[in-house]
Design a protein around this motif. Sequence first.
Motif, PDB file in Angstrom:
ATOM      1  N   TYR A   1      37.832  37.061  37.880  1.00 53.68           N
ATOM      2  CA  TYR A   1      37.672  37.555  39.246  1.00 53.68           C
ATOM      3  C   TYR A   1      38.992  37.494  40.008  1.00 53.68           C
ATOM      4  CZ  TYR A   1      32.681  37.162  38.249  1.00 53.68           C
ATOM      5  OH  TYR A   1      31.441  37.303  37.701  1.00 53.68           O
ATOM      6  N   ASN A   2      39.791  36.466  39.751  1.00 56.84           N
ATOM      7  CA  ASN A   2      41.089  36.361  40.405  1.00 56.84           C
ATOM      8  C   ASN A   2      41.942  37.592  40.125  1.00 56.84           C
ATOM      9  OD1 ASN A   2      43.268  34.765  41.791  1.00 56.84           O
ATOM     10  ND2 ASN A   2      44.216  34.960  39.783  1.00 56.84           N
ATOM     11  N   ALA A   3      41.885  38.077  38.882  1.00 64.26           N
ATOM     12  CA  ALA A   3      42.675  39.248  38.504  1.00 64.26           C
ATOM     13  C   ALA A   3      42.131  40.537  39.116  1.00 64.26           C
ATOM     14  CB  ALA A   3      42.717  39.375  36.977  1.00 64.26           C
ATOM     15  N   GLN A   4      40.882  40.520  39.565  1.00 70.03           N
ATOM     16  CA  GLN A   4      40.335  41.686  40.262  1.00 70.03           C
ATOM     17  C   GLN A   4      40.742  41.692  41.729  1.00 70.03           C
ATOM     18  OE1 GLN A   4      38.606  43.898  38.365  1.00 70.03           O
ATOM     19  NE2 GLN A   4      38.979  42.489  36.691  1.00 70.03           N
ATOM     20  N   LEU A   5      40.995  40.512  42.263  1.00 70.14           N
ATOM     21  CA  LEU A   5      41.251  40.374  43.691  1.00 70.14           C
ATOM     22  C   LEU A   5      42.702  40.619  44.081  1.00 70.14           C
ATOM     23  CD1 LEU A   5      39.130  37.160  44.343  1.00 70.14           C
ATOM     24  CD2 LEU A   5      38.626  39.450  45.228  1.00 70.14           C
ATOM     25  N   ARG A   6      43.627  40.413  43.151  1.00 70.67           N
ATOM     26  CA  ARG A   6      45.038  40.430  43.533  1.00 70.67           C
ATOM     27  C   ARG A   6      45.924  40.759  42.341  1.00 70.67           C
ATOM     28  NH1 ARG A   6      43.457  35.101  44.321  1.00 70.67           N
ATOM     29  NH2 ARG A   6      44.089  35.120  46.506  1.00 70.67           N
ATOM     30  N   THR A   7      47.171  41.048  42.632  1.00 73.74           N
ATOM     31  CA  THR A   7      48.210  41.114  41.620  1.00 73.74           C
ATOM     32  C   THR A   7      48.370  39.736  40.995  1.00 73.74           C
ATOM     33  OG1 THR A   7      49.402  42.867  42.748  1.00 73.74           O
ATOM     34  CG2 THR A   7      50.695  41.482  41.276  1.00 73.74           C
ATOM     35  N   THR A   8      48.635  39.688  39.716  1.00 77.10           N
ATOM     36  CA  THR A   8      48.867  38.411  39.040  1.00 77.10           C
ATOM     37  C   THR A   8      50.210  38.453  38.324  1.00 77.10           C
ATOM     38  OG1 THR A   8      47.726  39.155  37.037  1.00 77.10           O
ATOM     39  CG2 THR A   8      46.407  37.986  38.683  1.00 77.10           C
ATOM     40  N   CYS A   9      50.748  37.285  38.053  1.00 78.50           N
ATOM     41  CA  CYS A   9      52.012  37.186  37.342  1.00 78.50           C
ATOM     42  C   CYS A   9      51.995  35.912  36.511  1.00 78.50           C
ATOM     43  CB  CYS A   9      53.180  37.165  38.323  1.00 78.50           C
ATOM     44  SG  CYS A   9      54.799  37.185  37.515  1.00 78.50           S
ATOM     45  N   VAL A  10      52.390  36.002  35.258  1.00 79.98           N
ATOM     46  CA  VAL A  10      52.324  34.830  34.380  1.00 79.98           C
ATOM     47  C   VAL A  10      53.510  34.830  33.423  1.00 79.98           C
ATOM     48  CG1 VAL A  10      50.874  36.016  32.667  1.00 79.98           C
ATOM     49  CG2 VAL A  10      50.842  33.520  32.794  1.00 79.98           C
ATOM     50  N   ALA A  11      54.067  33.653  33.185  1.00 86.16           N
ATOM     51  CA  ALA A  11      55.119  33.503  32.187  1.00 86.16           C
ATOM     52  C   ALA A  11      54.488  33.563  30.803  1.00 86.16           C
ATOM     53  CB  ALA A  11      55.846  32.176  32.374  1.00 86.16           C
ATOM     54  N   THR A  12      55.111  34.295  29.889  1.00 87.77           N
ATOM     55  CA  THR A  12      54.520  34.476  28.562  1.00 87.77           C
ATOM     56  C   THR A  12      55.310  33.801  27.447  1.00 87.77           C
ATOM     57  OG1 THR A  12      55.656  36.600  28.402  1.00 87.77           O
ATOM     58  CG2 THR A  12      53.375  36.631  29.178  1.00 87.77           C
TER      59      THR A  12
END
Length: 330
Positions: A312-323
């Motif tokens: 749901y967090n990814a539906q609500l906003r832009t996300t960014c993660v180190a891979t």
Amino acid sequence: MRVPFLPAAWPAVLLTAALAAPLMGAQAQTPGPELQTFREIYKELVETNTTHSVDDNTLAARRMAKRMVDAGFGEKDYEVVEPFPKKGNLVARLKGDGSKKPLLLLAHLDVVEAKREDWKTDPFVLQEMGGYFIARGAIDDKAMAASFVSILAQLKREGFKPKRDLILALTADEERGGVPTNSEDWLVRNKRELIDAEFGLNEGGGELREGKPKLQRIQVAEKLFGTYEFAVTNPGGHSSVPHPDNAIYELAAALNRLVEYQFPVKLAEVTKVYFERSADFSTGQAAEDMCAVSQGKADDAVIARLSKDAFYNAQLRTTCVATTVEAGHA
């Protein structure tokens, strides 16, 4: 020291649809001949290593093509398309009567890397334990690919004539994203006539609850991503006399700032409709929170509760993660 990031900058893209049909027969049954054939196809496909390092997508495509031929598909009914070495794709067609436009069955053959030391069992030998299949690609996406091959092969053997052509596309390099060898993109750009369809079935839309189909999500847009790289360098020095300006520490501080940052909520109409429909499949506080989002009445507490769920967090906003992180050489 370098670290790439994958931020996703867009609103929700999934819309909840109607309930699926109930499962047939809850009790364990002896596999029939078609189920046994599926198991053989599934095993063969999973045990064909299609990681990028080994890179035998073409072999997997040819093995699945042979399964189609064995079921009665002719030379004009399928094609192994290999635009790049070892990045082959299978495109096959079960012809209908033409009264409706084609349906595309899309699955990818490639899988992400798997180090043997990270697994309790060989990741490229299909294992069945406690009612589960275990292997690299056991779900993503060889279960769907094997199902499509098995179903089309059965329909061909039984002489089924659909109202629309059923197109099967088993592709390469989906897991590697926006590379030139990503065959879904390549086929659209270079061989669209092979896969052109009214709509398609792809991975990831279904949800089971207590072992029964609960809902099917319909994709109405495609999530986009951008890759960014942080690089920190300095002269370095001997570890016995360390300097305070350590590149690794500087990058770690930047990563900590990224962890603590949260992009603002951004709701498109499709996002609101998604949460409106999803509320029907939830209960209690979660259902109330989804309704609040769909009505544009979500306060900070509502957003905080829903954001605890990564989906749901990814539906609500832009996300960014180190891979991935790389550092040091000496």
